[in-house]
Design an enzyme around this catalytic site. Structure first.
Site, mmCIF file in Angstrom:
data_model
loop_
_atom_site.group_PDB
_atom_site.id
_atom_site.type_symbol
_atom_site.label_atom_id
_atom_site.label_comp_id
_atom_site.label_asym_id
_atom_site.label_seq_id
_atom_site.Cartn_x
_atom_site.Cartn_y
_atom_site.Cartn_z
ATOM 1 N N GLY A 220 -6.904 -12.004 -2.544
ATOM 2 C CA GLY A 220 -7.845 -10.959 -2.937
ATOM 3 C C GLY A 220 -9.237 -11.187 -2.404
ATOM 4 O O GLY A 220 -9.600 -12.301 -2.000
ATOM 5 N N VAL B 190 1.077 -19.233 -8.557
ATOM 6 C CA VAL B 190 0.902 -20.633 -8.175
ATOM 7 C C VAL B 190 0.132 -21.342 -9.285
ATOM 8 O O VAL B 190 -0.854 -20.817 -9.807
ATOM 9 C CB VAL B 190 0.143 -20.744 -6.842
ATOM 10 C CG1 VAL B 190 -0.395 -22.146 -6.632
ATOM 11 C CG2 VAL B 190 1.053 -20.375 -5.693
ATOM 12 N N HIS C 241 11.614 10.148 26.082
ATOM 13 C CA HIS C 241 12.778 9.256 26.051
ATOM 14 C C HIS C 241 12.729 8.307 27.250
ATOM 15 O O HIS C 241 12.426 8.743 28.356
ATOM 16 C CB HIS C 241 14.057 10.081 26.094
ATOM 17 C CG HIS C 241 15.304 9.256 26.154
ATOM 18 N ND1 HIS C 241 15.815 8.603 25.047
ATOM 19 C CD2 HIS C 241 16.133 8.958 27.192
ATOM 20 C CE1 HIS C 241 16.915 7.954 25.390
ATOM 21 N NE2 HIS C 241 17.124 8.154 26.691
ATOM 22 N N GLY D 70 0.256 -9.842 0.452
ATOM 23 C CA GLY D 70 -0.217 -8.574 0.976
ATOM 24 C C GLY D 70 -0.322 -8.665 2.483
ATOM 25 O O GLY D 70 0.271 -9.546 3.118
#
Length: 456
Positions: free
Chosen positions: A260, A231, A435, A176
């Site tokens: 987490g 894992v 720009h 994440g």
């Protein structure tokens, strides 16, 4: 006798310190209770230290690879001790700044662990402080993976950002935002990195087209990526960690678990104060203003709702103390909560992914524009960037916006504003952008919805 307050905030992180300042601005006699440093985990152990290290990784990588830009560096070295000192100095500077803001706004800083009493007041040590309203802002704590405990060479995210030396090889579990940032930093520090995600794609909360770009760039940076397998068989020793994932077994200097977090509610006295959790979960049950099942207690940030983001906590803190003070306020638009990941390339998004929009029953149109197609993309060396807009085919409502690129996290605010103001892609397609800037990719992505992007 301890003082009484109009508002007591428990937790001094980005949700709590902002809530306390806003309460004081509203004329509320306010205190903030924090057991550690002003700024909480985010400022001292998470967001700010992470971005400080990532900034060094960015400069180090650019210095090593800038010859084609006309800047030829000699013997570029990484001073790990200096990096650690800067990381600490940045956090200390900002923490002191938060304390200064509290003093400026006459917010009392009470050092210690705060908890609720049955009456909804706040206990700190042996003292009980009366409060007309209390806001809980204690954030979250890291979760290990099953069968593995933190300690030694098995670290959480803060451990990864504060390692005593640059590791030769590191495995990061969880791809994440936090895991991707750690992997991206260490890869650019020339560490061998393994990034493991149990779900089918890295950055699983992001649109798949954006995640594909990041995965491609990560592989170019030398990051080994494993998806779709957990894992297992973790064996932590004194000098290394052995682990397996999929069909592979390896040994690394450190294992970082970034998979987490859980709300930090231990010791808050929620049950005693009649504050209920959501059914079957760990989050605190709140209404749209952050009010809990105890009408004088509010909760914000990682303690509530789905996403765990510093900027979400800050905005929820503002709304909570405004509601407690009885002033007119508006709930936080959770559907417009922007995500920001500061890996290289950066990722930022708001609203629905293309898949989510289709699952919700929308007839969808999509506009995409590569940042490299714009003049600024070439000038600023953004070879891989992409802007993707997901819009409703019937009315042109922007359902989701997704950016990957060198400065994606700065670009996304324009799209959040457009969605908040109920603008459609048609308005974006006619909005003049300066720009040369990478923001012009947003203009062309909007035009691409109808097939007329100029620089596609």
């Amino acid at each position: 006798m301890p003082d009484s307050f109009d508002q007591i905030v428990i937790g001094g992180g980005p949700g709590g310190y902002v809530a306390a300042i806003r309460a004081a601005q509203l004329g509320q006699k306010t205190a903030v209770v924090e057991s550690d440093k002003a700024g909480g985990r985010c400022l001292n152990y998470a967001c700010i230290p992470a971005k400080t290290v990532l900034r060094t990784a960015e400069i180090f990588h650019e210095a090593q690879s800038s010859a084609d830009l006309g800047v030829v560096a000699g013997d570029v070295k990484l001073d790990w001790e200096a990096l650690g000192k800067r990381r600490a100095d940045v956090s200390q500077t900002l923490s002191s700044g938060v304390e200064m803001l509290w003093k400026k706004n006459k917010v009392e800083f009470i050092q210690g662990d705060g908890s609720l009493t049955a009456e909804g007041n706040v206990r700190v040590g042996d003292e009980v402080y009366e409060a007309k309203a209390v806001t809980l802002a204690t954030g979250s704590v890291a979760l290990p993976i099953p069968g593995v405990e933190f300690g030694g060479r098995v670290v959480e995210t803060w451990g990864a950002w504060s390692l005593p030396e640059r590791p030769g090889k590191i495995a990061v579990v969880g791809a994440g935002a936090s895991g991707a940032e750690i992997a991206s930093a260490y890869a650019r520090f020339s560490t061998e990195v393994i990034l493991v995600e149990m779900l089918p794609q890295i950055l699983p909360a992001e649109d798949k087209d954006i995640a594909k770009v990041v995965e491609r760039v990560f592989k170019k940076q030398g990051i080994e990526i494993s998806t779709g397998a957990p894992v297992e068989n973790v064996d932590a020793g004194k000098s290394s960690v052995k682990l397996s994932y999929g069909d592979t077994t390896t040994e690394v200097d450190y294992l970082c678990i970034a998979g987490g977090r859980t709300p930090d509610t231990e010791g808050l006295g929620l049950r005693e104060a009649g504050v209920e959790l959501e059914e079957g979960g760990h989050k605190i049950k709140v209404d749209e203003y952050g009010r809990t099942t105890n009408p004088k207690v509010f909760a914000i940030g990682d303690l509530v709702n789905q996403k765990a983001l510093a900027h979400k906590a800050s905005e929820e803190g503002v709304v909570a103390v405004e509601a407690a003070a009885g002033v007119e306020t508006h709930p936080v638009e959770q559907d417009l909560m922007v995500g920001a990941t500061f890996c290289a390339p950066q990722v930022a998004s708001v609203g629905l992914t293309e898949a989510q929009a289709k699952e919700a029953g929308h007839e969808v149109k999509v506009g995409k524009q590569k940042i490299a197609g714009e003049g600024a993309g070439t000038v600023y060396d953004d070879k891989d960037g992409l802007v993707k807009l997901v819009v409703d085919a019937k009315y042109g409502e922007i359902l989701g916006a997704h950016i990957v690129g060198n400065r994606a996290c700065d670009m996304i605010a324009e799209l959040v504003a457009a969605m908040a103001l109920e603008g459609g892609y048609q308005e974006l397609a006619r909005t003049v952008h300066p720009h040369p800037t990478v923001s012009e990719a947003i203009l062309d992505a909007a035009r691409a919805v109808d097939g007329w992007a100029i620089h596609a």
